[in-house]
Design an enzyme around this catalytic site. Structure first.
Site, PDB file in Angstrom:
ATOM      1  N   VAL A   1       0.151  -1.975  10.740  1.00 32.92           N
ATOM      2  CA  VAL A   1      -0.848  -1.698   9.705  1.00 32.92           C
ATOM      3  C   VAL A   1      -0.125  -1.109   8.508  1.00 32.92           C
ATOM      4  O   VAL A   1       0.734  -0.233   8.661  1.00 32.92           O
ATOM      5  CB  VAL A   1      -1.918  -0.708  10.215  1.00 32.92           C
ATOM      6  CG1 VAL A   1      -2.912  -0.378   9.117  1.00 32.92           C
ATOM      7  CG2 VAL A   1      -2.636  -1.281  11.431  1.00 32.92           C
ATOM      8  N   GLY A   2      -0.468  -1.595   7.318  1.00 31.41           N
ATOM      9  CA  GLY A   2       0.147  -1.086   6.090  1.00 31.41           C
ATOM     10  C   GLY A   2      -0.685   0.004   5.450  1.00 31.41           C
ATOM     11  O   GLY A   2      -1.491   0.676   6.105  1.00 31.41           O
TER      12      GLY A   2
ATOM     13  N   THR B   1      -2.708  -8.996  -1.620  1.00 33.31           N
ATOM     14  CA  THR B   1      -3.765  -8.052  -1.262  1.00 33.31           C
ATOM     15  C   THR B   1      -4.742  -7.991  -2.435  1.00 33.31           C
ATOM     16  O   THR B   1      -4.343  -8.161  -3.583  1.00 33.31           O
ATOM     17  CB  THR B   1      -3.140  -6.665  -1.025  1.00 33.31           C
ATOM     18  OG1 THR B   1      -2.383  -6.725   0.165  1.00 33.31           O
ATOM     19  CG2 THR B   1      -4.179  -5.553  -0.923  1.00 33.31           C
TER      20      THR B   1
HETATM   21  N1  ASP Z   1      -0.035  -3.391   0.940  1.00 37.35           N
HETATM   22  C1  ASP Z   1      -0.198  -4.492   1.848  1.00 37.35           C
HETATM   23  C2  ASP Z   1       0.399  -4.120   3.204  1.00 37.35           C
HETATM   24  O1  ASP Z   1       1.454  -3.521   3.217  1.00 37.35           O
HETATM   25  C3  ASP Z   1       0.424  -5.764   1.373  1.00 37.35           C
HETATM   26  C4  ASP Z   1       0.242  -6.082  -0.082  1.00 37.35           C
HETATM   27  O2  ASP Z   1      -0.373  -5.336  -0.829  1.00 37.35           O
HETATM   28  O3  ASP Z   1       0.700  -7.146  -0.511  1.00 37.35           O
HETATM   29  O4  ASP Z   1      -0.168  -4.463   4.200  1.00 37.35           O
END
Ligand code: ASP
Length: 292
Positions: free
Chosen positions: A188-189, A159
């Site tokens: 969705v994260g 990310t």
């Molecule tokens: N935080 C992002 C998600 O959970 C993934 C990441 O930061 O690597 O979608």
């Protein structure tokens, strides 16, 4: 006129050391791009958006081109931009065709009365704003296609995000992601969630988080880090405090965070083995490193 500052990230997790050098170059380029905007008197919002666009185009990061494929072999991207001066934010989730999700998030914030668009509605909004409409495969790198075909797992990493303070004292945060690899369609994260994936408030700080979103959003990690500044903590102490906080609840929190405070001090912390960081010092020199 205050001193401007910017720090960017390219995810927290674990990855092959071979990727460190190319990732460092991209992080430095992104940080310098934002820095030049800030040095010219530009806004923190412009700086974080343009820095994030560079990281969205870079194929080794999980955002824009290079995003992880979901369980059914599709890319679904999420993004959040925060304007600490109002405060205000714009977010999108589950977009499949927008090359720069962070720029669409900014349009949501500035050109609509709303804050958050998802799925096909977000993609069609992008078309209305004249964004190039890309086929979903446009975002799939050969390496990601091979990983998906071979059913290999990957660390939830890559990310991207940026936080900045401009000369006028305005703070902004940007976060963009393809989410976790092989996620269920529609998952969705934290990244597009205000207060979780990103947060900013003038006079205090701006933060952007990365890592396992299900952990991060349960503790609103970015807001927690900025709020920690109000308890007399420095920028590095606040991010450490935020990571200690999330670690209380999850054995393996797999989280990382960057922060800039209202005086331009930066901080970063992580519970993963690595975090990809880029920043520019007061002499205009760009730096990158993979751990704190
Ligand atoms: N935080 C992002 C998600 O959970 C993934 C990441 O930061 O690597 O979608």
């Amino acid at each position: 006129m205050g001193k401007p500052a910017i720090i960017v990230h390219g995810g927290a997790g674990d990855w092959s050391d071979d990727e460190d050098a190319p990732k460092s170059e991209s992080l430095k380029e992104a940080a310098l791009t934002g820095w030049r905007i800030l040095q010219a008197g530009g806004s923190a919002l412009d700086a974080v958006e343009k820095a994030t666009n560079i990281l969205e185009d870079f194929p080794l990061f999980d955002a824009g081109i290079g995003s992880f494929l979901n369980e059914v072999g599709e890319i679904e991207m999420d993004a959040l931009i925060v304007d600490g001066s109002k405060p205000d934010f714009g977010a999108v989730a589950g977009v499949k065709h927008v090359q720069y999700p962070i720029s669409l998030a900014r349009k949501v914030m500035t050109e609509t009365p709303h804050c958050f668009f998802v799925g096909s509605g977000a993609d069609s909004l992008a078309q209305q704003f004249g964004f190039p409409f890309q086929p979903n495969m446009f975002f799939v790198t050969p390496a990601e296609w091979a990983r998906f075909q071979q059913k290999q797992t990957a660390s939830p990493t890559g990310t991207v995000g940026a936080v900045a303070l401009d000369m006028h004292g305005n703070l902004a945060s940007a976060t963009s992601t393809g989410g976790t690899h092989d996620k269920k369609p529609g998952r969705v994260g934290d990244s597009p969630i205000f207060g979780a994936g990103g947060y900013a408030l003038n006079g205090f700080g701006a933060a952007s988080a990365t890592g396992v979103g299900e952990n991060i959003m349960r503790v609103l990690l970015s807001k927690y880090a900025v709020d920690s500044l109000t308890h007399g903590k420095t920028a590095p102490e606040s991010v450490q405090h935020a990571i200690a906080h999330i670690n209380q609840f999850f054995d393996d929190s797999q989280a990382g965070i960057i922060l800039v405070d209202a005086q331009g001090n930066i901080g970063a912390a992580h519970s993963t083995s690595k975090i990809a960081l880029g920043w520019v010092d007061e002499h205009g020199q760009a730096h990158a490193k993979m751990t704190v």
